[in-house]
Design a protein around this motif. Structure first.
Motif, PDB file in Angstrom:
ATOM      1  N   LEU A 158      -0.307   3.186   3.366  1.00 20.80           N
ATOM      2  CA  LEU A 158      -1.099   4.058   2.374  1.00 20.80           C
ATOM      3  C   LEU A 158      -0.909   5.302   2.728  1.00 20.80           C
ATOM      4  CD1 LEU A 158      -3.296   4.336   0.217  1.00 20.80           C
ATOM      5  CD2 LEU A 158      -4.919   4.407   2.079  1.00 20.80           C
ATOM      6  N   TYR A 208       1.683   8.326   0.442  1.00 18.42           N
ATOM      7  CA  TYR A 208       0.933   9.332  -0.185  1.00 18.42           C
ATOM      8  C   TYR A 208       1.423  11.019   0.338  1.00 18.42           C
ATOM      9  CZ  TYR A 208      -3.010  12.570  -1.389  1.00 18.42           C
ATOM     10  OH  TYR A 208      -3.635  13.583  -1.828  1.00 18.42           O
ATOM     11  N   TRP A 244       0.947  -1.222   0.203  1.00 22.53           N
ATOM     12  CA  TRP A 244      -0.014  -0.165   0.065  1.00 22.53           C
ATOM     13  C   TRP A 244       0.959   1.288   0.190  1.00 22.53           C
ATOM     14  CZ3 TRP A 244      -4.835   0.236  -1.484  1.00 22.53           C
ATOM     15  CH2 TRP A 244      -5.613  -0.661  -1.578  1.00 22.53           C
ATOM     16  N   ASP A 245       1.950   1.232   0.419  1.00 18.86           N
ATOM     17  CA  ASP A 245       3.096   2.308   0.569  1.00 18.86           C
ATOM     18  C   ASP A 245       3.431   2.590  -1.133  1.00 18.86           C
ATOM     19  OD1 ASP A 245       5.014   4.270   1.845  1.00 18.86           O
ATOM     20  OD2 ASP A 245       6.146   2.743   0.858  1.00 18.86           O
ATOM     21  N   SER A 297       0.396   4.174  -3.112  1.00 18.95           N
ATOM     22  CA  SER A 297      -0.021   5.379  -2.612  1.00 18.95           C
ATOM     23  C   SER A 297       0.902   6.479  -3.258  1.00 18.95           C
ATOM     24  CB  SER A 297      -0.135   5.547  -1.032  1.00 18.95           C
ATOM     25  OG  SER A 297       1.203   5.361  -0.436  1.00 18.95           O
ATOM     26  N   SER A 308      -2.075  -1.479   6.630  1.00 19.66           N
ATOM     27  CA  SER A 308      -2.238  -1.042   5.168  1.00 19.66           C
ATOM     28  C   SER A 308      -2.414   0.283   5.123  1.00 19.66           C
ATOM     29  CB  SER A 308      -3.327  -2.068   4.559  1.00 19.66           C
ATOM     30  OG  SER A 308      -3.272  -3.365   4.577  1.00 19.66           O
TER      31      SER A 308
END
Length: 422
Positions: free
Chosen positions: A367, A371, A311-312, A315, A363
């Motif tokens: 994220l 972002y 998720w990193d 994002s 997660s």
């Protein structure tokens, strides 16, 4: 930071090679963290070899002081440092250090003990030196080019985590039932990382400087008084531009000092610092040692790390969609401060909730980390010349590494109520 020229207003040569540059930036970002992410991802192996030494916490704590001290020195002297030599040295140091991890494991036959652990810590310290050279040098170098180059480089950082996590899950599945399965997977990881670092040396030294769009931005920075790009201009065959840099009277060039840049961008620096304070106070130490045992068994920490990294990565590409990019300085600060709610959320989730909620929360941690990192670096005020953008990039990376170091120190507080605390 500079903006890319518009298609209709720019000569074709200024945009030629942009796609190739984005791909190379992504690979360079991958190489700047893949070795360290491999270390984090094979932490389950080091817990088997060094069960009493808290590897995920100690190795991260060893890594960060060297990274922070080095970036502080490099940021102070950045205007006088040859960026080409700096970045090549960083990638070369990553390559040698990763290879030495393989040599150390083979020499000790995967056995634990104090001496192998001290040697492991020394190699990890060299990772910190390499990180400060590469990450600060690359962000500074790309800061006076397209914002998309920064985004691509940061995307590569995220991909390094996702790639290592996916490979770790695959190697665990393949070697799980075989003798010394963890060790075989770890050695395979380190071999792949070494090859990627070698590729990055080649890409940065021979491919990137010769791309037309990169030549354009470096020549532009040189005309504005950036001495750091001279060696890259020479490597690209622009000896005349490099000679012009040497002839410039630096005393007549107007540029903001580091103090002025810091004063104008202190909110971005503090925001980056706080993002990584929260992230590293949880990842990876808490995920490996404080989440308890669940149905996934030995797969549990690996799944958590993979969820964070994937998720990193995702994002970091979200801000490339302009309508989804957060540029307001006020709202960036609000989002960064709101993220502190994740600390008690992780505590109560680990204590009372099941593994599904922990995977979801991890997660979300990844994220928001990716972002906000890209949004902050991309939202840094535009309008600076080449030398100023380079200096600002180094300063922001200094805040980022400082946040990582502080987060790693705070991560030890989770052990206070633990039975395993010492």
């Amino acid at each position: 930071m500079s903006s890319c020229p518009e298609n209709e207003n720019a000569p074709p040569t200024r945009l030629e090679g942009k796609f190739q540059a984005l791909v190379v930036c992504c690979f360079l970002g991958l190489g700047s963290l893949v070795a360290w992410n491999s270390m984090l991802t094979i932490a389950d192996y080091y817990y088997q070899v060094f069960p009493d030494y808290h590897p995920s916490r100690v190795l991260t704590l060893v890594y960060q002081p060297f990274a922070c001290a080095t970036i502080a020195i490099l940021a102070y002297y950045e205007a006088k440092i040859n960026t080409r030599k700096r970045n090549i040295f960083g990638y070369a140091l990553y390559t040698v250090s990763t290879f030495l991890l393989i040599v150390l494991d083979l020499a000790t036959k995967g056995q634990g003990g104090v001496i192998p652990y001290v040697l492991l810590c020394l190699i990890v310290a060299s990772f910190g030196l390499a990180d400060a050279h590469v990450q600060g040098g690359m962000v500074g170098d790309l800061s006076f080019m397209c914002p998309e180059f920064i985004q691509s480089f940061m995307g590569g950082l995220g991909i390094s985590g996702a790639l290592t996590s996916c490979l770790r899950l695959m190697t665990k599945a393949i070697f799980d039932k075989s003798p010394n399965g963890l060790r075989k997977g770890a050695l395979l990881f380190l071999a792949i990382s070494t090859l990627i670092e070698l590729l990055c040396i080649f890409l940065y030294a021979y491919v990137f400087p010769k791309l037309p769009i990169v030549k354009y931005y470096r020549a532009k920075a040189a005309a504005e008084g950036a001495k750091t790009v001279s060696a890259d201009l020479m490597a690209a065959g622009l000896q005349d531009k490099a000679a012009q840099v040497a002839e410039l009277d630096q005393s007549k060039i107007q540029r903001r000092s580091n103090k002025q840049l810091l004063r104008e961008n202190i909110d971005h620096g503090i925001n980056l610092y706080l993002v990584y304070v929260v992230t590293l106070s949880i990842f990876p130490g808490f995920l490996y040692e404080n989440t308890g045992e669940h149905q996934l068994g030995t797969w549990y920490p690996l799944v958590l790390v993979a969820a964070y990294n994937c998720w990193d990565t995702v994002s970091r590409y979200i801000p490339m969609i302009k309508c989804l990019a957060l540029e307001s300085r006020k709202w960036l600060t609000v989002c960064v401060l709101a993220r502190f709610a994740l600390v008690p959320a992780f505590y109560f989730t680990a204590k009372y909730a099941d593994q599904g909620w922990m995977i979801f929360l991890t997660s979300f941690l990844g994220l928001t980390n990716g972002y906000l990192t890209v949004c902050i670096l991309s939202a840094a005020p535009k309008g600076y010349n080449g030398p100023e953008s380079n200096a600002l990039g180094n300063l922001l990376v200094g805040f980022l590494l400082g946040g990582i170091f502080s987060g790693v120190c705070l991560d030890w507080l989770w052990l206070i109520p633990s039975k395993t605390a010492f």
